[in-house]
Design a protein around this motif. Structure first.
Motif, PDB file in Angstrom:
ATOM      1  N   ALA A   1       0.850  -1.183   0.000  1.00 19.64           N
ATOM      2  CA  ALA A   1       0.000   0.000   0.000  1.00 19.64           C
ATOM      3  C   ALA A   1       0.892   1.241   0.000  1.00 19.64           C
ATOM      4  CB  ALA A   1      -0.908   0.009   1.220  1.00 19.64           C
ATOM      5  N   MET A   2       0.692   2.117  -0.987  1.00 15.08           N
ATOM      6  CA  MET A   2       1.514   3.314  -1.121  1.00 15.08           C
ATOM      7  C   MET A   2       0.858   4.525  -0.481  1.00 15.08           C
ATOM      8  SD  MET A   2       3.717   1.674  -2.911  1.00 15.08           S
ATOM      9  CE  MET A   2       4.881   2.928  -3.406  1.00 15.08           C
ATOM     10  N   SER A   3      -0.443   4.445  -0.170  1.00 16.66           N
ATOM     11  CA  SER A   3      -1.156   5.588   0.394  1.00 16.66           C
ATOM     12  C   SER A   3      -2.391   5.097   1.130  1.00 16.66           C
ATOM     13  CB  SER A   3      -1.558   6.575  -0.714  1.00 16.66           C
ATOM     14  OG  SER A   3      -2.297   5.898  -1.726  1.00 16.66           O
ATOM     15  N   VAL A   4      -2.910   5.936   2.010  1.00 12.40           N
ATOM     16  CA  VAL A   4      -4.088   5.577   2.796  1.00 12.40           C
ATOM     17  C   VAL A   4      -4.878   6.840   3.108  1.00 12.40           C
ATOM     18  CG1 VAL A   4      -2.876   5.771   5.012  1.00 12.40           C
ATOM     19  CG2 VAL A   4      -4.903   4.318   4.842  1.00 12.40           C
ATOM     20  N   ALA A   5      -6.191   6.700   3.184  1.00 13.43           N
ATOM     21  CA  ALA A   5      -7.071   7.807   3.568  1.00 13.43           C
ATOM     22  C   ALA A   5      -8.274   7.227   4.292  1.00 13.43           C
ATOM     23  CB  ALA A   5      -7.524   8.599   2.345  1.00 13.43           C
TER      24      ALA A   5
ATOM     25  N   LEU B   1       7.557  -3.816   9.701  1.00  8.99           N
ATOM     26  CA  LEU B   1       8.633  -4.631   9.151  1.00  8.99           C
ATOM     27  C   LEU B   1       9.434  -3.906   8.087  1.00  8.99           C
ATOM     28  CD1 LEU B   1       6.730  -8.017   8.896  1.00  8.99           C
ATOM     29  CD2 LEU B   1       8.229  -7.218  10.726  1.00  8.99           C
ATOM     30  N   ASP B   2       8.975  -2.735   7.684  1.00  7.31           N
ATOM     31  CA  ASP B   2       9.699  -1.955   6.692  1.00  7.31           C
ATOM     32  C   ASP B   2       9.324  -0.491   6.893  1.00  7.31           C
ATOM     33  OD1 ASP B   2      11.237  -1.230   4.459  1.00  7.31           O
ATOM     34  OD2 ASP B   2      10.678  -3.063   3.394  1.00  7.31           O
ATOM     35  N   ALA B   3       9.824   0.367   6.016  1.00  7.84           N
ATOM     36  CA  ALA B   3       9.557   1.795   6.142  1.00  7.84           C
ATOM     37  C   ALA B   3       8.053   2.061   6.207  1.00  7.84           C
ATOM     38  CB  ALA B   3      10.169   2.534   4.953  1.00  7.84           C
ATOM     39  N   VAL B   4       7.662   2.997   7.068  1.00  4.91           N
ATOM     40  CA  VAL B   4       6.258   3.383   7.191  1.00  4.91           C
ATOM     41  C   VAL B   4       6.010   4.524   6.206  1.00  4.91           C
ATOM     42  CG1 VAL B   4       4.417   4.130   8.727  1.00  4.91           C
ATOM     43  CG2 VAL B   4       6.284   2.719   9.617  1.00  4.91           C
ATOM     44  N   GLU B   5       5.180   4.262   5.211  1.00  3.87           N
ATOM     45  CA  GLU B   5       4.972   5.196   4.115  1.00  3.87           C
ATOM     46  C   GLU B   5       3.944   6.269   4.460  1.00  3.87           C
ATOM     47  OE1 GLU B   5       5.061   7.121   0.500  1.00  3.87           O
ATOM     48  OE2 GLU B   5       6.434   5.593   1.254  1.00  3.87           O
ATOM     49  N   ALA B   6       2.911   5.927   5.232  1.00  2.86           N
ATOM     50  CA  ALA B   6       1.838   6.882   5.482  1.00  2.86           C
ATOM     51  C   ALA B   6       1.220   6.628   6.846  1.00  2.86           C
ATOM     52  CB  ALA B   6       0.763   6.774   4.391  1.00  2.86           C
ATOM     53  N   VAL B   7       0.731   7.720   7.452  1.00  6.25           N
ATOM     54  CA  VAL B   7       0.057   7.644   8.739  1.00  6.25           C
ATOM     55  C   VAL B   7      -1.103   8.632   8.715  1.00  6.25           C
ATOM     56  CG1 VAL B   7       1.625   9.355   9.756  1.00  6.25           C
ATOM     57  CG2 VAL B   7       0.340   7.826  11.243  1.00  6.25           C
TER      58      VAL B   7
ATOM     59  N   VAL C   1       0.639   2.509   7.073  1.00  7.03           N
ATOM     60  CA  VAL C   1       0.926   1.506   6.040  1.00  7.03           C
ATOM     61  C   VAL C   1       2.429   1.496   5.826  1.00  7.03           C
ATOM     62  CG1 VAL C   1      -1.298   1.767   4.912  1.00  7.03           C
ATOM     63  CG2 VAL C   1       0.615   3.152   4.137  1.00  7.03           C
ATOM     64  N   ASP C   2       2.977   0.308   5.586  1.00  6.25           N
ATOM     65  CA  ASP C   2       4.419   0.222   5.371  1.00  6.25           C
ATOM     66  C   ASP C   2       4.733  -0.535   4.087  1.00  6.25           C
ATOM     67  OD1 ASP C   2       4.538  -2.597   5.841  1.00  6.25           O
ATOM     68  OD2 ASP C   2       4.705  -2.281   7.995  1.00  6.25           O
TER      69      ASP C   2
END
Length: 949
Positions: free
Chosen positions: A614-618, A881-887, A899-900
């Motif tokens: 997942a690259m983005s979340v809303a 487990l990896d970089a957190v892309e969005a919060v 999401v990471d």
């Protein structure tokens, strides 16, 4: 513009050659930009460029992504990666010998000295505070291990010298007046005896310093001042010494200042002396724990001096474990020295850190390795030696004690023991004596803890014997100073069991005492006295041992709890029930910020593993629906009305490339999505189970990175790598049109957001700044202000709910808060440090009291920003487990979603107290006694969630 790639220094190491070949592969592919490569394989440009820098071995996944982006042979490179990983692991397994440690940029347990000032980093603020004090008598208090000695020796003394002052440093020892006299005699060019003769009254030190520095100013620096209380047992000498220091500093017209370095648990001892008590209100400085940036400097800067690098992941681990812990600096310095000995080429890595034993285990492992290498005789002598090297505390912690060479004797086996521990830098030895390199060894080595606990009464008795021997010899072997009666009988009994512990001079003293005793005829009275003394000693020893045991146990438990808290967070993805119980037990054993963070990290409401990243979340305005944009070209809608049980509702297809941005309209009826296919797509969510795609919005020429609706829902903004902001009229989303383009940017753009009143637009990108535009008339946006505040690119921006504060995060690992009450200027309110790598995402809670940040260090951090000038926290949530892309926060502020890059979505309850209170709700299998003993050896089995079905 993108920064040029640094030239590799070809040192022949396998790691650098691996990086060089990656660069060659990229060159053969016509040198695509790292951003273009990232758009193909969906890794950040930073991650891909780091893979070819030769500082550390990239992960296998990153390596293969790099190769795939350059059309290389993935099978061949996977084989190469495994070969170099094996080679690096083999190289890092080396042991730390004296040769390997020589020339190291870290000093281990010993204090930094004046010659080490070029390697001494992180304490500049404290040094300046000490040197800048106007008071003439200054006390520097700090916990054992807070770095007081290093501050004085490598920081304060060079600073005083540079300021034209003359610093004189010494430690008090058993006879502080004698120590001071020897130092002054060397400066005055006279004999120590002549100086001692001057000590007739309290003004002696003042007179001597005046003779030494008739024109300049002298600063007497007394390091380890607590020795005045622990080693000097002459109350009269102690009082005379303290009085002389006070008079020398405070006499009108004096050219002497006094600086005392004191362990903080001796504060009460100092306050019992009026001269010191009077100085405390204004002349007191506290050496507290170093902040995150200071710790980073202490870790990274010395290695940089040696043209070496420290892996970001290692820095992150060290900061996470060391931050906020008093007394941690010796452990940090020691483990860095061990990592240095295990370095791979010019890189200090996490694997070397783990092999060394970690922050809390390295010192113990080093000591155990040395101890194990001794024979049976050597191990027995080591126990006796360390008993001599420790001054047992009376209501305070045990401290190190310097041994003169005369007390050691010349046994060859003992010399071998001394050499072994000295070579490992655990002992510091010179021609006059030996001492433990740092008291941290007393706290960190469990075996030594056990010796001191088991032998406490024996050590007390032996110490009294040593002091009595000293006194007897100093009196010309006067028979009146010999042991008699019960004391002799008790000591002889002890000596019969500890004959090897006696030095030749102590044995001679006991022999003389025994001979004198034989000539007396009061055997019965002595026997009665012996029984009485034995009883009193046993009672006193029991009380003291109980106190010491409780203190040692508390310290050991605190260290163990922090270690388990970290292990629990790492264990959670594979065994969440055990992880929760371990973290809860760790927090209950030793409550602290560290263990709380570890516990919170194991208590997500839900963890969803998507099939693609997942690259983005809303989240929808009502908080019931979650949208995620993914690298498989889809948008997924989730029902999160029960955040503990997210349910996928529908998958939206239509994009032809990864979806990097999603946003709900304020009424929740429209969803916007965009990504690498250059198109913004609008979706009608009137029926969430059957969304309808509306007319796509075309205009961007390359990847779109973010979209945002205005608060009234009539305008949509999009930004991308074509360096433009595009504004769209979406009042009727079925007939959306482009109404304005802002194209005055020099580099790619990452994020755009409207202010809560809809009048201002904030834009950030690869330039290190933030720009505000007036969009009151969306068709005619006007730039208000542009501020370059970050050191590198800015990835995301967010307004507070009241519109008064703007938050930005970026590549420089910081979050920054700006006052935007006047949008024509942006005064900086605060810089939030703590993340150990690039920060990708930021968001305010709906009430504006909490700020969430997340990024490449795999953590999400929650900051209290009720007063943005005085930010509190953070609470650090790990477990990704990896970089957190969005919060992003939910509408009610009770739910936080991250999401990471491991395709994992985590939903968390932001009420930490409620989260902790319900920690056991998800536990169905109670931790077994075997599991408990594995993580909490020596602690009674106490399942934190008993009675679970």
């Amino acid at each position: 513009m993108p920064r040029s790639e640094r030239e590799l220094v070809r040192d022949g190491s396998a790691l650098v050659e691996f990086a060089a070949d990656l660069r060659l592969l990229r060159a053969k592919a016509a040198t695509p930009s790292y951003r273009d490569m990232g758009s193909v394989v969906h890794y950040s440009a930073t991650t891909l460029s780091e893979a070819a820098r030769g500082r550390k071995l990239p992960s296998l996944a990153v390596t293969l992504a790099f190769v795939r982006a350059c059309d290389g042979d993935e099978a061949e490179w996977e084989q190469r990666w495994h070969a170099i990983a094996a080679e690096l692991n083999e190289n890092s397994a080396m042991t730390s010998t004296a040769e390997e440690l020589s020339g190291a940029p870290y000093v281990g347990l010993r204090a930094f000295g004046p010659d080490d000032q070029h390697l001494f980093f992180g304490r500049e603020r404290l040094v300046a505070e000490v040197v800048g004090k106007q008071q003439r008598l200054v006390l520097l208090f700090g916990a054992s291990g807070s770095g007081k000695s290093s501050v004085l020796r490598a920081g304060v003394m060079p600073a005083l010298t540079a300021a034209g002052r003359t610093p004189l440093l010494f430690t008090p020892g058993t006879h502080p007046i004698e120590r001071c006299s020897i130092l002054l005699a060397s400066k005055l060019g006279v004999t120590p005896g002549a100086v001692l003769d001057e000590w007739r009254d309290d003004r002696a030190l003042h007179r001597l310093v005046s003779q030494m520095s008739p024109d300049g100013e002298t600063v007497i620096v007394v390091d380890q001042f607590e020795e005045v209380f622990t080693l000097c047992d002459n109350d009269v000498e102690r009082a005379r010494f303290i009085a002389a220091l006070a008079v020398a500093a405070n006499t009108q017209g004096s050219r002497c200042r006094v600086l005392l370095g004191v362990r903080s648990d001796f504060f009460a001892h100092c306050s019992a002396h009026p001269a010191l008590l009077d100085a405390m209100p204004d002349g007191q400085v506290v050496a507290g724990p170093m902040n995150a940036e200071e710790l980073r400097q202490a870790i990274v800067a010395p290695a940089t001096k040696m043209n070496c690098t420290v892996d970001n992941s290692l820095v992150a681990d060290l900061l996470t474990q060391a931050y906020g812990r008093p007394g941690v600096l010796p452990l940090l310095s020691h483990v860095l020295l061990q990592v240095w000995a295990r370095r791979s080429g010019n890189r200090l890595s996490v694997s070397a850190f783990q092999q060394a034993g970690g922050l809390d285990g390295a010192l113990s492992r080093t000591a155990e390795d040395v101890f194990a290498g001794l024979g049976e005789t050597g191990q027995h002598l080591a126990r006796t030696l360390f008993g001599r090297l420790v001054a047992l505390g009376e209501g305070t912690e045990d401290t190190k004690r310097r041994l003169d060479t005369s007390e050691l004797g010349d046994a060859p086996d003992l010399a071998a023991v001394l050499e072994a521990f000295t070579r490992a830098r655990l002992l510091a030895k010179d021609k006059d004596g030996v001492e433990i390199a740092h008291e941290a060894l007393i706290r960190a080595w469990p075996r030594l803890h056990g010796w001191l606990h088991d032998d406490r009464e024996s050590i007390h008795l032996h110490r009294r014997l040593t002091d009595a021997t000293d006194a007897w010899e100093s009196l010309g072997e006067d028979s009146g100073a010999l042991y008699r009666g019960a004391r002799l009988a008790l000591t002889l009994d002890w000596a019969g069991e500890h004959e090897s512990a006696l030095s030749p001079r102590e044995q001679r003293f006991l022999d003389a005492s025994r001979s004198a005793e034989i000539t007396t005829s009061r055997r019965l009275r002595r026997l009665v006295a012996l029984l009485s003394v034995v009883s009193l000693v046993a009672i006193a020893a029991t009380i003291v041992a109980g106190i010491a045991q409780r203190t040692a146990t508390d310290q050991r438990n605190a260290i163990r709890a922090q270690v388990v808290a970290d292990e629990a967070a790492a264990l959670h993805p594979s065994n969440p029930e055990l992880a929760v119980q371990l973290a809860l037990a760790a927090h209950r054993t030793a409550p602290s910020t560290h263990t709380r963070d570890g516990l919170v990290s194991t208590l997500p409401l839900a963890v969803v593993q998507q099939s693609s990243v997942a690259m983005s979340v809303a989240l929808s305005p009502d908080g019931q629906t979650m949208a995620t944009g993914s690298d498989d070209h889809t948008v997924r809608l989730w029902n999160i009305s029960d955040p503990r049980k997210p349910k996928e509702v529908v998958t939206l297809t239509g994009h032809t490339e990864p979806v990097y941005a999603v946003a709900f309209s304020p009424d929740g009826r429209t969803l916007a999505s965009a990504g690498f296919d250059h198109v913004v797509r609008l979706w009608d969510l009137t029926d969430p189970r059957n969304p309808a795609q509306l007319t796509p919005l075309a205009g961007h020429s390359v990847n779109i990175h973010a979209v945002a609706f205005s608060p009234d829902g009539r305008t949509l903004a999009s930004v991308g790598w074509d360096r433009t902001v595009r504004l769209w009229n979406v009042g009727d989303p079925r007939r959306a049109t482009e109404i304005a383009v802002i194209d005055d940017f020099r580099d790619v753009l990452y994020d755009v957001v409207f202010s809560p009143d809809g009048r201002t637009l904030a834009v950030v990108g690869d330039e290190p700044g933030v720009w505000l535009y007036d969009v009151t008339d969306a068709q005619r946006p006007a730039r208000l202000v542009g501020i370059a505040g970050h050191d590198n690119g800015v990835y995301e921006v967010a307004f507070s709910p009241d519109g008064q504060v703007l938050a930005t995060v970026g590549e420089d690992r910081t979050a920054r808060l700006w006052n935007v009450s006047d949008p024509h200027q942006l005064p900086l309110l605060a810089v939030l440090n703590g993340h150990q790598d690039s920060v990708y995402s930021v968001g305010f809670s709906p009430d504006g009291h909490t700020l969430a940040t997340a990024g490449d260090d795999r953590t999400t951090r929650l900051w209290g920003v009720t007063d943005p000038r005085h930010v509190t926290g953070p609470v650090t949530v790990s477990g990704s487990l990896d970089a957190v892309e969005a919060v992003v926060f939910g509408a009610d502020g009770r739910t936080l979603v991250t999401v990471d890059w491991n395709a994992q979505l985590r939903l968390m309850d932001t009420d930490l107290e409620r989260t902790v209170a319900h920690a056991c709700d998800t536990v169905h299998t109670v931790i077994t006694e075997a599991e408990w003993n594995r993580y909490f050896p020596g602690l009674r089995y106490q399942p934190p969630c008993p009675g679970r079905p």
